[in-house]
Write a protein that holds these residues in place. Structure first.
Motif, PDB file in Angstrom:
ATOM      1  N   MET A   1      32.598  10.811 -25.073  1.00  9.74           N
ATOM      2  CA  MET A   1      33.444  12.259 -25.175  1.00  9.74           C
ATOM      3  C   MET A   1      32.828  13.613 -26.445  1.00  9.74           C
ATOM      4  N   MET A   2      33.535  14.523 -25.771  1.00  9.33           N
ATOM      5  CA  MET A   2      32.294  15.667 -26.308  1.00  9.33           C
ATOM      6  C   MET A   2      33.359  16.760 -26.584  1.00  9.33           C
ATOM      7  N   ARG A   3      33.605  17.280 -27.563  1.00 11.06           N
ATOM      8  CA  ARG A   3      34.939  18.126 -28.312  1.00 11.06           C
ATOM      9  C   ARG A   3      34.554  19.536 -28.716  1.00 11.06           C
ATOM     10  N   VAL A   4      34.523  20.359 -28.203  1.00  7.43           N
ATOM     11  CA  VAL A   4      34.024  21.502 -28.585  1.00  7.43           C
ATOM     12  C   VAL A   4      34.905  22.391 -29.959  1.00  7.43           C
ATOM     13  N   THR A   5      35.410  22.358 -31.097  1.00 10.00           N
ATOM     14  CA  THR A   5      35.999  22.717 -31.434  1.00 10.00           C
ATOM     15  C   THR A   5      36.130  23.979 -32.626  1.00 10.00           C
ATOM     16  N   ILE A   6      36.947  25.026 -33.382  1.00 11.59           N
ATOM     17  CA  ILE A   6      36.285  25.518 -34.280  1.00 11.59           C
ATOM     18  C   ILE A   6      36.084  24.739 -35.897  1.00 11.59           C
ATOM     19  N   ALA A   7      34.780  24.753 -36.467  1.00 10.18           N
ATOM     20  CA  ALA A   7      34.436  24.127 -37.328  1.00 10.18           C
ATOM     21  C   ALA A   7      35.487  24.470 -38.711  1.00 10.18           C
ATOM     22  N   GLU A   8      35.334  22.889 -39.055  1.00  6.86           N
ATOM     23  CA  GLU A   8      36.556  22.182 -40.436  1.00  6.86           C
ATOM     24  C   GLU A   8      35.562  22.760 -42.005  1.00  6.86           C
ATOM     25  N   PRO A   9      36.115  22.621 -42.734  1.00 11.85           N
ATOM     26  CA  PRO A   9      35.455  22.680 -43.891  1.00 11.85           C
ATOM     27  C   PRO A   9      34.084  21.754 -44.256  1.00 11.85           C
ATOM     28  N   ARG A  10      34.569  20.215 -43.360  1.00  8.23           N
ATOM     29  CA  ARG A  10      33.647  19.144 -43.824  1.00  8.23           C
ATOM     30  C   ARG A  10      33.179  18.869 -42.764  1.00  8.23           C
ATOM     31  N   ASP A  11      32.744  20.263 -41.848  1.00  6.20           N
ATOM     32  CA  ASP A  11      31.700  19.991 -40.882  1.00  6.20           C
ATOM     33  C   ASP A  11      30.506  20.706 -41.332  1.00  6.20           C
ATOM     34  N   TYR A  12      30.905  21.695 -42.910  1.00  7.24           N
ATOM     35  CA  TYR A  12      30.020  22.754 -43.084  1.00  7.24           C
ATOM     36  C   TYR A  12      28.129  21.862 -43.845  1.00  7.24           C
ATOM     37  N   ASP A  13      28.505  20.920 -44.095  1.00 10.07           N
ATOM     38  CA  ASP A  13      27.019  20.343 -44.817  1.00 10.07           C
ATOM     39  C   ASP A  13      26.297  19.703 -42.861  1.00 10.07           C
ATOM     40  N   ALA A  14      26.995  19.095 -42.429  1.00 15.66           N
ATOM     41  CA  ALA A  14      26.672  18.494 -40.577  1.00 15.66           C
ATOM     42  C   ALA A  14      25.834  19.881 -40.558  1.00 15.66           C
ATOM     43  N   ILE A  15      26.626  20.841 -39.923  1.00 14.90           N
ATOM     44  CA  ILE A  15      25.596  22.663 -39.891  1.00 14.90           C
ATOM     45  C   ILE A  15      24.806  22.449 -40.190  1.00 14.90           C
ATOM     46  N   LEU A  16      24.669  22.909 -41.956  1.00 17.23           N
ATOM     47  CA  LEU A  16      23.708  23.503 -42.196  1.00 17.23           C
ATOM     48  C   LEU A  16      21.831  22.349 -42.185  1.00 17.23           C
ATOM     49  N   ARG A  17      22.650  20.794 -41.730  1.00 20.21           N
ATOM     50  CA  ARG A  17      21.343  19.870 -41.714  1.00 20.21           C
ATOM     51  C   ARG A  17      20.992  20.217 -40.172  1.00 20.21           C
ATOM     52  N   LEU A  18      21.454  20.274 -39.937  1.00 22.33           N
ATOM     53  CA  LEU A  18      21.302  21.007 -37.784  1.00 22.33           C
ATOM     54  C   LEU A  18      20.932  22.412 -38.088  1.00 22.33           C
ATOM     55  N   TRP A  19      21.014  22.770 -38.492  1.00 22.52           N
ATOM     56  CA  TRP A  19      20.364  24.364 -38.703  1.00 22.52           C
ATOM     57  C   TRP A  19      19.024  23.720 -39.402  1.00 22.52           C
ATOM     58  N   ALA A  20      18.578  23.320 -40.050  1.00 23.30           N
ATOM     59  CA  ALA A  20      17.713  23.040 -40.560  1.00 23.30           C
ATOM     60  C   ALA A  20      16.742  23.148 -39.538  1.00 23.30           C
ATOM     61  N   SER A  21      17.496  21.409 -39.213  1.00 20.56           N
ATOM     62  CA  SER A  21      16.368  20.659 -37.644  1.00 20.56           C
ATOM     63  C   SER A  21      15.686  21.296 -37.100  1.00 20.56           C
ATOM     64  N   ALA A  22      17.040  22.195 -35.627  1.00 18.61           N
ATOM     65  CA  ALA A  22      17.078  23.303 -34.465  1.00 18.61           C
ATOM     66  C   ALA A  22      16.662  24.858 -35.243  1.00 18.61           C
ATOM     67  N   LEU A  23      17.223  25.249 -35.753  1.00 16.32           N
ATOM     68  CA  LEU A  23      16.511  26.987 -36.410  1.00 16.32           C
ATOM     69  C   LEU A  23      15.484  26.135 -37.742  1.00 16.32           C
ATOM     70  N   PRO A  24      14.357  25.934 -37.497  1.00 16.75           N
ATOM     71  CA  PRO A  24      14.119  25.630 -39.237  1.00 16.75           C
ATOM     72  C   PRO A  24      13.096  27.338 -39.406  1.00 16.75           C
ATOM     73  N   VAL A  25      12.545  27.863 -39.038  1.00 18.50           N
ATOM     74  CA  VAL A  25      12.179  29.128 -39.463  1.00 18.50           C
ATOM     75  C   VAL A  25      13.896  30.546 -39.709  1.00 18.50           C
ATOM     76  N   ASP A  26      14.538  30.757 -39.331  1.00 22.72           N
ATOM     77  CA  ASP A  26      15.937  30.851 -40.051  1.00 22.72           C
ATOM     78  C   ASP A  26      16.703  29.854 -40.753  1.00 22.72           C
ATOM     79  N   TRP A  27      16.169  29.089 -41.204  1.00 22.52           N
ATOM     80  CA  TRP A  27      17.665  28.001 -42.369  1.00 22.52           C
ATOM     81  C   TRP A  27      18.223  29.004 -43.567  1.00 22.52           C
ATOM     82  N   ILE A  28      18.835  29.237 -43.513  1.00 22.20           N
ATOM     83  CA  ILE A  28      19.685  29.487 -45.092  1.00 22.20           C
ATOM     84  C   ILE A  28      19.273  29.365 -46.458  1.00 22.20           C
TER      85      ILE A  28
END
Length: 315
Positions: A1-28
């Motif tokens: 089951m997949m859930r789409v929701t507004i991010a919580e602070p505890r999600d931020y580090d996971a977002i950064l890891r995904l950002w780095a792998s999926a958008l490597p040229v634009d990782w902030i």
């Protein structure tokens, strides 16, 4: 089951890891994410959305701005490689579109200075281009990022000031007593200009970061270097008031800016946004800049029916 929701602070580090792998040229990176993006006036509680598995693993995210006069703007969207093709990107897209007033639009366009992806890069993220087209997004005029190396490229040794209005007109660091006038001039160019100048001053970086063309009472041009605390080689915004355009003042300000950078040991001048084929574009090309990336801004009118399609990395 997949859930789409507004991010919580505890999600931020996971977002950064995904950002780095999926958008490597634009990782902030962590620093710009926490001190730049999360503190940005265009960021609000519903700006970050995530897709999570039953085990709370973040497999996709989308970043949008607070509402603007042009609707809302998308800063980034991405899905983890192993989960693409399952409609996750589409679910994120629908969640984001649902936050936009039907009378407005959603633009894939730069708004967050510490992210600043001003459209779809068709070279680095080719699948995203087709994905956005299937969502019903309409391409707009391309914009480019450009750079110029300063170590091995001659810079004109002297700044040639145009004769018209040259008396009592200066090119250099904007004096402190003209800061209010500078903000007025920046505001006349656009709200983003005013913000760039004000926040660059508020960072209080050294050397000085706001240059310009000025008289004792007026600011006729502005050039920001290393804005928002970024590296000194980052150029822009830069421009002159309409009354003196077409007379060589923009060229004089650009030449001064490049000399100023090199004086402070900058080896590379670059910027992230210029409309392809515009007068400014041709000025930069004439001054030795070359294109390093091309972006295509896109717009979606949300009252149109959403398009279906498989998920793929965005931006």
């Amino acid at each position: 089951m997949m859930r789409v929701t507004i991010a919580e602070p505890r999600d931020y580090d996971a977002i950064l890891r995904l950002w780095a792998s999926a958008l490597p040229v634009d990782w902030i990176g962590r620093e710009r994410f926490y001190t730049g993006l999360l503190c940005d006036p265009a960021f609000r509680d519903d700006s970050l959305w995530v897709a999570k598995t039953r085990g709370r693993h973040v497999v996709g995210f989308a970043l949008i701005s607070a509402p603007t006069t042009q609707g809302r703007k998308m800063g980034a969207i991405a899905v983890e490689a192993a989960y693409r093709g399952q409609g996750i990107g589409t679910r994120l897209w629908h969640a984001v579109c649902a936050t936009v007033n039907p009378a407005e639009s959603l633009r894939v366009d730069g708004i967050f200075p510490h992210v600043f992806i001003p459209g779809v890069d068709r070279t680095h993220y080719a699948p995203a281009w087709q994905w956005f087209l299937r969502r019903g997004c309409q391409p707009e005029h391309p914009v480019v990022a450009m750079e110029r190396l300063l170590d091995d490229t001659p810079i004109e040794p002297q700044i040639t000031l145009p004769k018209k209005l040259a008396a009592n007109v200066y090119v250099g660091i904007l004096p402190r007593w003209l800061r209010h006038r500078a903000l007025e001039t920046a505001r006349s160019f656009g709200s983003g200009w005013e913000r760039a100048v004000r926040e660059t001053w508020q960072h209080a970086c050294r050397p000085e970061r706001v240059l310009g063309i000025y008289t004792a009472t007026e600011v006729l041009g502005i050039s920001v270097v290393g804005g928002y605390g970024e590296p000194l080689g980052r150029l822009g915004p830069i421009g002159v008031v309409p009354a003196v355009r077409g007379q060589g003042w923009g060229k004089a300000l650009l030449q001064y800016t490049l000399r100023y950078m090199r004086t402070h040991a900058v080896s590379r001048a670059y910027f992230l946004h210029c409309v392809e084929g515009s007068p400014a574009y041709h000025l930069y090309r004439h001054q030795g800049f070359h294109v390093i990336r091309t972006f295509v801004p896109m717009i979606k009118y949300v009252h149109n029916d959403p398009k279906s399609g498989n998920a793929s990395p965005g931006l």
